[in-house]
Design an enzyme around this catalytic site. Sequence first.
Site, PDB file in Angstrom:
ATOM      1  N   ARG A 127      30.596  17.704  29.920  1.00 23.61           N
ATOM      2  CA  ARG A 127      29.598  17.690  31.007  1.00 23.61           C
ATOM      3  C   ARG A 127      29.319  16.297  31.568  1.00 23.61           C
ATOM      4  NH1 ARG A 127      27.146  21.455  27.507  1.00 23.61           N
ATOM      5  NH2 ARG A 127      27.518  23.576  28.238  1.00 23.61           N
TER       6      ARG A 127
ATOM      7  N   LYS B 194      33.871   9.720  44.929  1.00 21.62           N
ATOM      8  CA  LYS B 194      34.638  10.948  45.188  1.00 21.62           C
ATOM      9  C   LYS B 194      35.757  11.027  44.162  1.00 21.62           C
ATOM     10  CE  LYS B 194      34.028  11.892  50.111  1.00 21.62           C
ATOM     11  NZ  LYS B 194      34.712  12.011  51.416  1.00 21.62           N
TER      12      LYS B 194
ATOM     13  N   GLU C  56      43.120   0.856  55.563  1.00 27.11           N
ATOM     14  CA  GLU C  56      41.718   1.212  55.260  1.00 27.11           C
ATOM     15  C   GLU C  56      40.805  -0.001  55.485  1.00 27.11           C
ATOM     16  OE1 GLU C  56      40.799   4.250  54.755  1.00 27.11           O
ATOM     17  OE2 GLU C  56      42.506   5.330  53.894  1.00 27.11           O
TER      18      GLU C  56
ATOM     19  N   LYS D 163      31.592  -0.028  52.667  1.00 28.66           N
ATOM     20  CA  LYS D 163      31.635   1.308  52.051  1.00 28.66           C
ATOM     21  C   LYS D 163      30.360   1.563  51.245  1.00 28.66           C
ATOM     22  CE  LYS D 163      34.125   4.863  49.779  1.00 28.66           C
ATOM     23  NZ  LYS D 163      35.378   5.505  49.468  1.00 28.66           N
TER      24      LYS D 163
ATOM     25  N   GLU E  60      27.959  12.982  51.423  1.00 29.19           N
ATOM     26  CA  GLU E  60      28.542  13.293  52.733  1.00 29.19           C
ATOM     27  C   GLU E  60      27.895  14.489  53.415  1.00 29.19           C
ATOM     28  OE1 GLU E  60      32.781  12.520  53.033  1.00 29.19           O
ATOM     29  OE2 GLU E  60      32.931  13.910  54.700  1.00 29.19           O
TER      30      GLU E  60
ATOM     31  N   ARG F 118      28.314   9.669  56.082  1.00 29.85           N
ATOM     32  CA  ARG F 118      29.459   9.227  55.283  1.00 29.85           C
ATOM     33  C   ARG F 118      30.789   9.625  55.930  1.00 29.85           C
ATOM     34  NH1 ARG F 118      30.495   9.076  48.727  1.00 29.85           N
ATOM     35  NH2 ARG F 118      32.710   8.575  48.874  1.00 29.85           N
TER      36      ARG F 118
ATOM     37  N   ASN G 207      35.903   8.535  57.476  1.00 28.22           N
ATOM     38  CA  ASN G 207      37.136   9.273  57.783  1.00 28.22           C
ATOM     39  C   ASN G 207      37.687   8.954  59.166  1.00 28.22           C
ATOM     40  OD1 ASN G 207      37.245  10.658  55.320  1.00 28.22           O
ATOM     41  ND2 ASN G 207      35.646  12.059  56.030  1.00 28.22           N
TER      42      ASN G 207
ATOM     43  N   HIS H 270      41.226   9.787  59.997  1.00 24.45           N
ATOM     44  CA  HIS H 270      41.742  10.634  58.917  1.00 24.45           C
ATOM     45  C   HIS H 270      42.011  12.078  59.337  1.00 24.45           C
ATOM     46  CE1 HIS H 270      40.704   7.168  56.560  1.00 24.45           C
ATOM     47  NE2 HIS H 270      41.037   7.735  55.426  1.00 24.45           N
TER      48      HIS H 270
ATOM     49  N   HIS I  45      45.503  13.047  58.129  1.00 27.42           N
ATOM     50  CA  HIS I  45      45.784  14.111  57.153  1.00 27.42           C
ATOM     51  C   HIS I  45      46.752  15.137  57.725  1.00 27.42           C
ATOM     52  CE1 HIS I  45      41.903  13.245  54.685  1.00 27.42           C
ATOM     53  NE2 HIS I  45      42.932  12.544  54.270  1.00 27.42           N
TER      54      HIS I  45
ATOM     55  N   HIS J 168      49.584   7.482  52.659  1.00 25.65           N
ATOM     56  CA  HIS J 168      48.288   7.856  53.237  1.00 25.65           C
ATOM     57  C   HIS J 168      47.816   6.792  54.254  1.00 25.65           C
ATOM     58  CE1 HIS J 168      44.194   9.379  53.439  1.00 25.65           C
ATOM     59  NE2 HIS J 168      43.748   8.185  53.083  1.00 25.65           N
TER      60      HIS J 168
HETATM   61  P1  NAD Z   1      48.820   5.475  44.006  1.00 25.00           P
HETATM   62  O1  NAD Z   1      47.745   5.583  43.033  1.00 25.00           O
HETATM   63  O2  NAD Z   1      49.871   6.530  44.006  1.00 25.00           O
HETATM   64  O3  NAD Z   1      49.536   4.060  43.836  1.00 25.00           O
HETATM   65  C1  NAD Z   1      50.601   3.726  44.685  1.00 25.00           C
HETATM   66  C2  NAD Z   1      51.828   3.241  43.894  1.00 25.00           C
HETATM   67  O4  NAD Z   1      51.608   1.899  43.460  1.00 25.00           O
HETATM   68  C3  NAD Z   1      52.124   4.030  42.631  1.00 25.00           C
HETATM   69  O5  NAD Z   1      53.511   4.135  42.478  1.00 25.00           O
HETATM   70  C4  NAD Z   1      51.528   3.153  41.529  1.00 25.00           C
HETATM   71  O6  NAD Z   1      52.130   3.373  40.282  1.00 25.00           O
HETATM   72  C5  NAD Z   1      51.849   1.797  42.062  1.00 25.00           C
HETATM   73  N1  NAD Z   1      50.969   0.712  41.609  1.00 25.00           N
HETATM   74  C6  NAD Z   1      49.635   0.766  41.450  1.00 25.00           C
HETATM   75  N2  NAD Z   1      49.174  -0.464  41.180  1.00 25.00           N
HETATM   76  C7  NAD Z   1      50.213  -1.290  41.158  1.00 25.00           C
HETATM   77  C8  NAD Z   1      50.353  -2.700  40.947  1.00 25.00           C
HETATM   78  N3  NAD Z   1      49.299  -3.487  40.757  1.00 25.00           N
HETATM   79  N4  NAD Z   1      51.596  -3.224  40.963  1.00 25.00           N
HETATM   80  C9  NAD Z   1      52.684  -2.431  41.214  1.00 25.00           C
HETATM   81  N5  NAD Z   1      52.620  -1.121  41.445  1.00 25.00           N
HETATM   82  C10 NAD Z   1      51.377  -0.551  41.420  1.00 25.00           C
HETATM   83  O7  NAD Z   1      48.275   5.407  45.506  1.00 25.00           O
HETATM   84  P2  NAD Z   1      46.949   4.797  46.158  1.00 25.00           P
HETATM   85  O8  NAD Z   1      47.306   4.497  47.546  1.00 25.00           O
HETATM   86  O9  NAD Z   1      46.322   3.755  45.312  1.00 25.00           O
HETATM   87  O10 NAD Z   1      45.942   6.041  46.128  1.00 25.00           O
HETATM   88  C11 NAD Z   1      46.211   7.222  46.842  1.00 25.00           C
HETATM   89  C12 NAD Z   1      45.302   8.300  46.308  1.00 25.00           C
HETATM   90  O11 NAD Z   1      43.960   7.906  46.517  1.00 25.00           O
HETATM   91  C13 NAD Z   1      45.480   9.647  46.974  1.00 25.00           C
HETATM   92  O12 NAD Z   1      45.529  10.642  45.988  1.00 25.00           O
HETATM   93  C14 NAD Z   1      44.224   9.795  47.827  1.00 25.00           C
HETATM   94  O13 NAD Z   1      43.848  11.144  47.973  1.00 25.00           O
HETATM   95  C15 NAD Z   1      43.233   9.039  47.000  1.00 25.00           C
HETATM   96  N6  NAD Z   1      42.090   8.508  47.761  1.00 25.00           N
HETATM   97  C16 NAD Z   1      40.850   8.756  47.256  1.00 25.00           C
HETATM   98  C17 NAD Z   1      39.729   8.262  47.912  1.00 25.00           C
HETATM   99  C18 NAD Z   1      38.377   8.472  47.309  1.00 25.00           C
HETATM  100  O14 NAD Z   1      37.374   8.172  47.967  1.00 25.00           O
HETATM  101  N7  NAD Z   1      38.281   8.941  46.085  1.00 25.00           N
HETATM  102  C19 NAD Z   1      39.872   7.506  49.075  1.00 25.00           C
HETATM  103  C20 NAD Z   1      41.154   7.272  49.564  1.00 25.00           C
HETATM  104  C21 NAD Z   1      42.262   7.775  48.891  1.00 25.00           C
HETATM  105  N1  GLY Z   2      37.390   7.863  51.538  1.00 22.54           N
HETATM  106  C1  GLY Z   2      36.308   8.548  52.160  1.00 22.54           C
HETATM  107  C2  GLY Z   2      35.062   8.563  51.342  1.00 22.54           C
HETATM  108  O1  GLY Z   2      34.989   7.964  50.299  1.00 22.54           O
HETATM  109  O2  GLY Z   2      34.107   9.192  51.718  1.00 22.54           O
END
Ligand code: NAD
Ligand code: GLY
Length: 373
Positions: free
Chosen positions: A131, A153, A195, A237, A247, A251, A255, A258, A262, A275
Amino acid sequence: MTAGVGESNRQTLQVDLGERSYPIHIGNLGISQPAKFAELLNPMIAGQQVAVITNETIAALYLDKVLNALGQRQVDVYQLQDGEAYKNLASFEAITTFLLEARHNRTTCLIALGGGVVGDLCGFVAATFQRGVDFIQIPTTLLAQVDSSVGGKTAVNHPAGKNMIGAFYQPKAVVADTTVLTTLPPREYAAGLAEVVKYGVIDDVDFFHWLEESVAALHSRSEEALQQVIFRSCASKAKVVRDDERESGRRAILNFGHTFGHAIEKLAGYGEWLHGEAVAIGMVMAAELSVRHSGFPQSDAQRLRALLKALGLPVTLGGHRLETEAMIEAMGLDKKVNDGQLRFVLARQLGDVYVSDDVNAQVLREVLDMQLW
Ligand code: NAD
Ligand code: GLY
């Protein structure tokens, strides 16, 4: 949001959310210096159990460094395979099982060491394990440092859609060490910058100007520039999240670009565009829509396009043309749809955006027809 400046090579920013408030540490935090990193990390961990969740790529680069700083606790490591494909319920269940078998209890602390994939997944496990247990984000991509690790998120994907299963659950702290960005592949780095540019458009026009003047420093990944980029992005942010954590309204401005982005990711097939790349193209589309719907100056739409290009980001689909009607349908399935009405974040001017539910379908089609080449 409270900004506190520490040593010159690091800063701390507070996300103000009452009892869920937490610090974001930014800068050269000493991930490669166990004693220094331990001094930062250990006071944040209340209990005697820690589980580090990471992936194979990041583990090879940074896992030892983090383990060296964790001291005399029970420390277990769960290593995922690399990729968005593993941000799913199967990984969620596997990590939960791993924690139960290693007898982690409600006082455990999870550490997400990785990009947005690891952070979103680990955060969702933390939200639900027994939990809810503490978790700390150690984001290792630029995108994770400026966006996904902040704001609470958490989610996994469902075959029917990205991020369809999740929770709002804030970390105890975010530890954004700029030095880990030196190993990030160029395409991933540029995707994070998309971003970053977004914050200039939605909240901070001075930051937008600064980015325009700092292209060379950003290309060289200068530590000073990175610290500035992460601090100002997180400040924007944190402010938005403080005012609308779950949101229910404002908030959604996070996006910007986005809704289009998307749809592009989905239609092109996940993995074709990163992305951030899809968001860059989507921001150009949102800017063009804003020119027609909200009086956004065409000259500012051009500046946005020029900045994204200068940072190594795509601003058109190039040869990967998509059909207008397919885009509209894909956008209709997006989470940002309210009561069947397409919802867009539009700009009046740089630094001033709003959420609109009344975009004229004809104007939208015109923008898509123009931009989808
Ligand atoms: P990711 O986590 O897939 O990382 C990208 C690549 O870089 C991977 O291959 C990873 O292994 C590699 N990597 C990471 N750090 C590294 C480093 N320091 N050196 C070398 N390689 C490295 O991608 P991302 O762009 O970080 O995240 C994308 C994800 O984030 C998606 O799932 C998306 O939905 C999510 N997201 C969430 C939010 C949120 O608010 N929670 C916001 C935006 C995106
Ligand atoms: N990445 C959008 C949010 O955090 O709301």
